[in-house]
Design a protein around this motif. Sequence first.
Motif, mmCIF file in Angstrom:
data_model
loop_
_atom_site.group_PDB
_atom_site.id
_atom_site.type_symbol
_atom_site.label_atom_id
_atom_site.label_comp_id
_atom_site.label_asym_id
_atom_site.label_seq_id
_atom_site.Cartn_x
_atom_site.Cartn_y
_atom_site.Cartn_z
ATOM 1 N N ASN A 160 4.825 -0.828 -7.001
ATOM 2 C CA ASN A 160 4.586 0.527 -7.512
ATOM 3 C C ASN A 160 5.746 1.031 -8.372
ATOM 4 O O ASN A 160 5.544 1.831 -9.284
ATOM 5 C CB ASN A 160 4.308 1.498 -6.365
ATOM 6 C CG ASN A 160 2.817 1.814 -6.245
ATOM 7 O OD1 ASN A 160 2.037 1.522 -7.146
ATOM 8 N ND2 ASN A 160 2.427 2.421 -5.142
ATOM 9 N N CYS A 203 2.980 9.585 -4.693
ATOM 10 C CA CYS A 203 2.377 8.983 -3.493
ATOM 11 C C CYS A 203 3.506 8.619 -2.533
ATOM 12 O O CYS A 203 4.606 8.266 -2.965
ATOM 13 C CB CYS A 203 1.610 7.708 -3.826
ATOM 14 S SG CYS A 203 0.345 7.894 -5.073
ATOM 15 N N TRP A 256 4.676 6.366 1.085
ATOM 16 C CA TRP A 256 4.364 5.363 2.106
ATOM 17 C C TRP A 256 4.571 6.010 3.481
ATOM 18 O O TRP A 256 5.261 7.032 3.602
ATOM 19 C CB TRP A 256 5.286 4.147 1.967
ATOM 20 C CG TRP A 256 4.879 3.242 0.858
ATOM 21 C CD1 TRP A 256 4.019 2.191 0.937
ATOM 22 C CD2 TRP A 256 5.292 3.312 -0.518
ATOM 23 N NE1 TRP A 256 3.870 1.597 -0.307
ATOM 24 C CE2 TRP A 256 4.648 2.264 -1.214
ATOM 25 C CE3 TRP A 256 6.156 4.140 -1.241
ATOM 26 C CZ2 TRP A 256 4.833 2.029 -2.571
ATOM 27 C CZ3 TRP A 256 6.336 3.923 -2.589
ATOM 28 C CH2 TRP A 256 5.679 2.892 -3.249
ATOM 29 N N THR A 299 -0.135 -1.519 -1.601
ATOM 30 C CA THR A 299 0.742 -1.786 -2.751
ATOM 31 C C THR A 299 2.183 -1.614 -2.275
ATOM 32 O O THR A 299 2.520 -0.610 -1.646
ATOM 33 C CB THR A 299 0.470 -0.798 -3.909
ATOM 34 O OG1 THR A 299 -0.947 -0.709 -4.101
ATOM 35 C CG2 THR A 299 1.136 -1.241 -5.198
ATOM 36 N N ASP A 336 -2.458 1.987 -4.311
ATOM 37 C CA ASP A 336 -2.600 2.675 -3.017
ATOM 38 C C ASP A 336 -1.384 2.363 -2.123
ATOM 39 O O ASP A 336 -1.024 1.197 -1.955
ATOM 40 C CB ASP A 336 -3.897 2.163 -2.370
ATOM 41 C CG ASP A 336 -4.266 2.896 -1.101
ATOM 42 O OD1 ASP A 336 -3.490 3.763 -0.651
ATOM 43 O OD2 ASP A 336 -5.343 2.586 -0.548
ATOM 44 N N THR A 337 -0.785 3.395 -1.536
ATOM 45 C CA THR A 337 0.399 3.191 -0.690
ATOM 46 C C THR A 337 0.040 3.105 0.797
ATOM 47 O O THR A 337 0.939 3.018 1.641
ATOM 48 C CB THR A 337 1.397 4.355 -0.888
ATOM 49 O OG1 THR A 337 0.669 5.574 -0.742
ATOM 50 C CG2 THR A 337 2.067 4.315 -2.235
ATOM 51 N N ALA A 338 -1.254 3.147 1.134
ATOM 52 C CA ALA A 338 -1.647 3.158 2.554
ATOM 53 C C ALA A 338 -1.174 1.901 3.273
ATOM 54 O O ALA A 338 -1.119 0.814 2.686
ATOM 55 C CB ALA A 338 -3.175 3.256 2.660
#
Length: 354
Positions: free
Chosen positions: A289, A202, A204, A284, A301-303
């Motif tokens: 993470n 994932c 960012w 997150t 979730d990196t959103a």
Amino acid sequence: MSRPPLPPGSTIGILGGGQLGRMLAMAAAQLGYRCHIYAPEKDSVAADVAAGFTCAGWHDKAAMAEFAARCAVVTYEFENVPVAPLAAFAGGQLAPGVAALEVAQDRLREKRFAVQQGGTPAPFAPVDHVNDMEAALRLVGIPGIMKTRRDGYDGKGQWKIASSLDVQGLRVPESGLVYEGLVHFAAEFSVILVRAHDGEVCFWDSTHNTHEHGVLAHSVLPAPAIVTAQVDEARTLAARMAAELQYVGVMTAEFFATSAGPVFNEMAPRVHNSGHWTIEGAVTSQFENHVRAICGLPLGDTASVAPRMVMDNLIGAEALDLARHLADPRAHLHLYGKAEARAGRKMGHVTRVG
Ligand code: AMP
């Protein structure tokens, strides 16, 4: 390959005692883990917030073996940890592994590795001996930057070369130098990713990073259009590098956005200053993470939680001006607890979301 989740209450070892270790330890505590710091310096801002601390040299075999025995998993917050003493750790105990450290510790190896994975660094040439200088300058061209292959950080161990006279008197350390062309970039950005044991990756959002005197000063979202247009290509390279290294945890790759596309600058096998905004600005954070990845927990979730974000580094004595930093009630102030506010030292950061 996945690993069984590490039960809460387990001990995570962190090699290095600085602010990155401090923020990792705080994220680990939130997930119910204990952290044990290993660092050679007795003043450790990470140890201040951790359950345990071993203050010993990197080459102290007995101390390293005892530390290894205490920890279920071990990670590092500092990429210049010597590699040889890490043999103390059992297979799979160290995350990320030794391969990532070996690449990141040597600028020449790092650039060659990026090329192998399809990336484009600035033109470069090794300088192993004073006699190699002239050929390197001819090959790469002037202007450029001479950098130490090892132990450089935050612009240290670098010399701008504007004419062939500038290399006169430059000493070549045993580990060598690398000469690279000066890149004319529109912006600098980084790709920060997290990779799990099973290979899930994932990312960012990439901020626009600006530096002052070689040190990161600000990270801002949204990044300008030239950055957002190049992020996918940069992500592809970063993910390939991570996969090749069988990387577990958070990894950062820094890029220059140029008119010819993203130019790879360097990688950091760790959480990164340009990702500090993720503590409040992403669902997150990079710290949480990283802990989740190395402990075998599902990734968060990196959103981003808002489209606009500013992270300002607090360097030197300016960090002590609490009234100014807190005048904006929405500002999130982070101070690293360092005793002495020396000029150029990273003392803290402020994040504003939205
Ligand atoms: P580094 O330690 O390699 O990340 O360098 C610190 C900063 O110096 C970078 O973030 C850039 O702002 C600048 N810099 C380093 N290498 C180059 C280059 N080849 N061309 C232009 N600027 C550079």
